[in-house]
Design a protein around this motif. Structure first.
Motif, PDB file in Angstrom:
ATOM      1  N   ALA A  55       0.827  -1.209   0.000  1.00  0.00           N
ATOM      2  CA  ALA A  55       0.000   0.000   0.000  1.00  0.00           C
ATOM      3  C   ALA A  55       0.859   1.256   0.000  1.00  0.00           C
ATOM      4  CB  ALA A  55      -0.941  -0.007   1.198  1.00  0.00           C
ATOM      5  N   THR A  56       1.922   1.268   0.807  1.00  0.00           N
ATOM      6  CA  THR A  56       2.865   2.384   0.843  1.00  0.00           C
ATOM      7  C   THR A  56       4.279   1.832   0.861  1.00  0.00           C
ATOM      8  OG1 THR A  56       2.810   2.485   3.273  1.00  0.00           O
ATOM      9  CG2 THR A  56       1.258   3.891   2.074  1.00  0.00           C
ATOM     10  N   TRP A  57       5.237   2.676   0.430  1.00  0.00           N
ATOM     11  CA  TRP A  57       6.614   2.237   0.273  1.00  0.00           C
ATOM     12  C   TRP A  57       7.585   3.233   0.891  1.00  0.00           C
ATOM     13  CZ3 TRP A  57       7.376  -2.459  -2.208  1.00  0.00           C
ATOM     14  CH2 TRP A  57       6.280  -2.960  -2.929  1.00  0.00           C
ATOM     15  N   THR A  58       8.738   2.709   1.350  1.00  0.00           N
ATOM     16  CA  THR A  58       9.816   3.531   1.871  1.00  0.00           C
ATOM     17  C   THR A  58      11.107   3.131   1.178  1.00  0.00           C
ATOM     18  OG1 THR A  58       8.757   3.707   4.043  1.00  0.00           O
ATOM     19  CG2 THR A  58      11.106   4.229   3.925  1.00  0.00           C
ATOM     20  N   ALA A  59      11.821   4.109   0.630  1.00  0.00           N
ATOM     21  CA  ALA A  59      13.070   3.819  -0.066  1.00  0.00           C
ATOM     22  C   ALA A  59      14.150   3.393   0.921  1.00  0.00           C
ATOM     23  CB  ALA A  59      13.526   5.042  -0.846  1.00  0.00           C
ATOM     24  N   LEU A  60      14.966   2.416   0.526  1.00  0.00           N
ATOM     25  CA  LEU A  60      16.080   1.953   1.332  1.00  0.00           C
ATOM     26  C   LEU A  60      17.384   2.501   0.763  1.00  0.00           C
ATOM     27  CD1 LEU A  60      15.158  -1.818   1.872  1.00  0.00           C
ATOM     28  CD2 LEU A  60      14.564   0.152   3.287  1.00  0.00           C
ATOM     29  N   ALA A  61      18.300   2.841   1.651  1.00  0.00           N
ATOM     30  CA  ALA A  61      19.591   3.370   1.223  1.00  0.00           C
ATOM     31  C   ALA A  61      20.641   3.008   2.261  1.00  0.00           C
ATOM     32  CB  ALA A  61      19.526   4.889   1.037  1.00  0.00           C
ATOM     33  N   ILE A  62      21.883   3.042   1.854  1.00  0.00           N
ATOM     34  CA  ILE A  62      23.017   2.795   2.743  1.00  0.00           C
ATOM     35  C   ILE A  62      23.871   4.052   2.754  1.00  0.00           C
ATOM     36  CG2 ILE A  62      25.078   1.401   3.151  1.00  0.00           C
ATOM     37  CD1 ILE A  62      23.679  -0.909   1.741  1.00  0.00           C
ATOM     38  N   ASP A  63      23.899   4.735   3.887  1.00  0.00           N
ATOM     39  CA  ASP A  63      24.626   6.003   4.001  1.00  0.00           C
ATOM     40  C   ASP A  63      24.207   6.977   2.908  1.00  0.00           C
ATOM     41  OD1 ASP A  63      26.047   5.020   6.184  1.00  0.00           O
ATOM     42  OD2 ASP A  63      27.639   4.203   4.926  1.00  0.00           O
ATOM     43  N   GLY A  64      22.909   6.997   2.624  1.00  0.00           N
ATOM     44  CA  GLY A  64      22.383   7.904   1.617  1.00  0.00           C
ATOM     45  C   GLY A  64      22.540   7.440   0.191  1.00  0.00           C
ATOM     46  N   ARG A  65      23.152   6.289  -0.021  1.00  0.00           N
ATOM     47  CA  ARG A  65      23.369   5.770  -1.369  1.00  0.00           C
ATOM     48  C   ARG A  65      22.283   4.780  -1.736  1.00  0.00           C
ATOM     49  NH1 ARG A  65      29.055   3.170  -0.661  1.00  0.00           N
ATOM     50  NH2 ARG A  65      28.074   2.684   1.333  1.00  0.00           N
ATOM     51  N   PRO A  66      21.647   4.923  -2.904  1.00  0.00           N
ATOM     52  CA  PRO A  66      20.590   3.986  -3.293  1.00  0.00           C
ATOM     53  C   PRO A  66      21.142   2.590  -3.524  1.00  0.00           C
ATOM     54  CG  PRO A  66      21.161   5.415  -5.120  1.00  0.00           C
ATOM     55  CD  PRO A  66      21.888   5.953  -3.924  1.00  0.00           C
ATOM     56  N   LEU A  67      20.288   1.600  -3.311  1.00  0.00           N
ATOM     57  CA  LEU A  67      20.671   0.203  -3.505  1.00  0.00           C
ATOM     58  C   LEU A  67      20.458  -0.216  -4.948  1.00  0.00           C
ATOM     59  CD1 LEU A  67      19.073  -1.261  -0.276  1.00  0.00           C
ATOM     60  CD2 LEU A  67      21.494  -1.307  -0.816  1.00  0.00           C
ATOM     61  N   ALA A  68      21.375  -1.040  -5.447  1.00  0.00           N
ATOM     62  CA  ALA A  68      21.235  -1.599  -6.785  1.00  0.00           C
ATOM     63  C   ALA A  68      20.455  -2.903  -6.750  1.00  0.00           C
ATOM     64  CB  ALA A  68      22.604  -1.819  -7.415  1.00  0.00           C
ATOM     65  N   SER A  69      20.632  -3.697  -5.679  1.00  0.00           N
ATOM     66  CA  SER A  69      19.959  -4.991  -5.588  1.00  0.00           C
ATOM     67  C   SER A  69      19.949  -5.461  -4.141  1.00  0.00           C
ATOM     68  CB  SER A  69      20.655  -6.042  -6.471  1.00  0.00           C
ATOM     69  OG  SER A  69      21.981  -6.255  -6.021  1.00  0.00           O
ATOM     70  N   ILE A  70      19.037  -6.383  -3.846  1.00  0.00           N
ATOM     71  CA  ILE A  70      18.982  -6.996  -2.524  1.00  0.00           C
ATOM     72  C   ILE A  70      18.731  -8.492  -2.654  1.00  0.00           C
ATOM     73  CG2 ILE A  70      18.158  -4.925  -1.328  1.00  0.00           C
ATOM     74  CD1 ILE A  70      15.366  -6.283  -1.277  1.00  0.00           C
ATOM     75  N   VAL A  71      19.096  -9.216  -1.603  1.00  0.00           N
ATOM     76  CA  VAL A  71      18.766 -10.628  -1.446  1.00  0.00           C
ATOM     77  C   VAL A  71      18.115 -10.761  -0.084  1.00  0.00           C
ATOM     78  CG1 VAL A  71      19.647 -12.981  -1.266  1.00  0.00           C
ATOM     79  CG2 VAL A  71      20.672 -11.392  -2.913  1.00  0.00           C
ATOM     80  N   VAL A  72      16.954 -11.417  -0.025  1.00  0.00           N
ATOM     81  CA  VAL A  72      16.183 -11.525   1.214  1.00  0.00           C
ATOM     82  C   VAL A  72      16.340 -12.922   1.796  1.00  0.00           C
ATOM     83  CG1 VAL A  72      13.893 -11.298   2.264  1.00  0.00           C
ATOM     84  CG2 VAL A  72      14.532  -9.839   0.327  1.00  0.00           C
ATOM     85  N   ASP A  73      16.588 -12.990   3.100  1.00  0.00           N
ATOM     86  CA  ASP A  73      16.675 -14.270   3.792  1.00  0.00           C
ATOM     87  C   ASP A  73      15.360 -15.031   3.617  1.00  0.00           C
ATOM     88  OD1 ASP A  73      16.267 -16.085   6.246  1.00  0.00           O
ATOM     89  OD2 ASP A  73      18.365 -15.509   6.476  1.00  0.00           O
ATOM     90  N   PRO A  74      15.396 -16.300   3.205  1.00  0.00           N
ATOM     91  CA  PRO A  74      14.156 -17.044   2.942  1.00  0.00           C
ATOM     92  C   PRO A  74      13.349 -17.387   4.196  1.00  0.00           C
ATOM     93  CG  PRO A  74      16.054 -18.489   2.699  1.00  0.00           C
ATOM     94  CD  PRO A  74      16.594 -17.092   2.880  1.00  0.00           C
ATOM     95  N   VAL A  75      13.955 -17.260   5.369  1.00  0.00           N
ATOM     96  CA  VAL A  75      13.250 -17.575   6.611  1.00  0.00           C
ATOM     97  C   VAL A  75      12.808 -16.315   7.339  1.00  0.00           C
ATOM     98  CG1 VAL A  75      13.455 -18.666   8.881  1.00  0.00           C
ATOM     99  CG2 VAL A  75      14.433 -19.782   6.868  1.00  0.00           C
ATOM    100  N   ASN A  76      13.699 -15.348   7.450  1.00  0.00           N
ATOM    101  CA  ASN A  76      13.412 -14.099   8.151  1.00  0.00           C
ATOM    102  C   ASN A  76      13.451 -12.942   7.155  1.00  0.00           C
ATOM    103  OD1 ASN A  76      13.282 -11.817   9.744  1.00  0.00           O
ATOM    104  ND2 ASN A  76      14.794 -12.518  11.228  1.00  0.00           N
TER     105      ASN A  76
END
Length: 199
Positions: free
Chosen positions: A78-99
């Protein structure tokens, strides 16, 4: 006989007719959601500040959208929040399949980082020389692999790494693509051979 199948992206095959497409044929548009198997669609892009070409949905309420950046939703999109590392945008992520709160991110500037709280705080991980990229074993999420000139393996969620394969004259690089869902000791990848390309 087994039900419907859906595909996201651009397609020209007659075997995959477009059903109420809401996005341009060739482009990364906003996010739309359907609750009636694709019959009707509602835009669900509030808070998104980047285009989207991949949706990662590990839990009913937690959703990640990846494109020219990465955003996270905690309410089913419904709503979204951008993720960044020290203000730098992310190129890709991998999500833990359990948590789903444990995610690994790579910013455009490079490097591999880990978050335990869905992207609020990050810790940089140090890969062994010659390794890049990242996949998690679905059989044992603490086990992960990284490839490149060498292949590295971590057994503690990326905190420490050891080299398990070193490039040879016949295989100059090996990129793990996926971990075996039944055996954490097995990963599948693409090898590069001099003069023969990839296999």
């Amino acid at each position: 006989p087994l039900g419907n199948a859906y595909i996201v992206g651009s397609i020209s095959s007659r075997d995959w007719p477009i059903v109420n497409a809401m996005q341009p044929a060739y482009g990364n548009g906003p996010v739309f959601a359907s609750e009636d198997r694709g019959v009707s669609w509602t835009q669900s892009s509030t808070g998104l500040s980047h285009d989207v070409n991949r949706i990662i949905w590990p839990r009913p309420d937690i959703v990640y959208a990846q494109g020219s950046g990465v955003s996270r939703s905690t309410n089913g999109g419904a709503t979204w929040t951008a993720l960044a590392i020290d203000g730098r945008p992310l190129a890709s992520i991998v999500v833990d399949p359990v948590n789903p709160l444990i995610i690994y991110g790579t910013p455009y500037a490079g490097g591999l980082y880990k978050s335990l709280d869905g992207g609020q705080a990050w810790t940089r991980l140090t890969l062994s020389p010659g390794c890049s990229g990242f996949v998690i074993s679905p059989a044992q999420p603490a086990v992960s692999y990284s490839g490149g000139a060498n292949v590295c393996r971590s057994d503690d969620g990326g905190s420490t790494w050891r080299t398990v394969f070193t490039a040879t004259a016949s295989i100059t690089s090996l990129m793990p693509l996926v971990g075996d869902p039944r055996n954490a000791a097995t990963a599948y990848g693409v090898a590069r051979h001099p003069g023969y390309g990839e296999s």
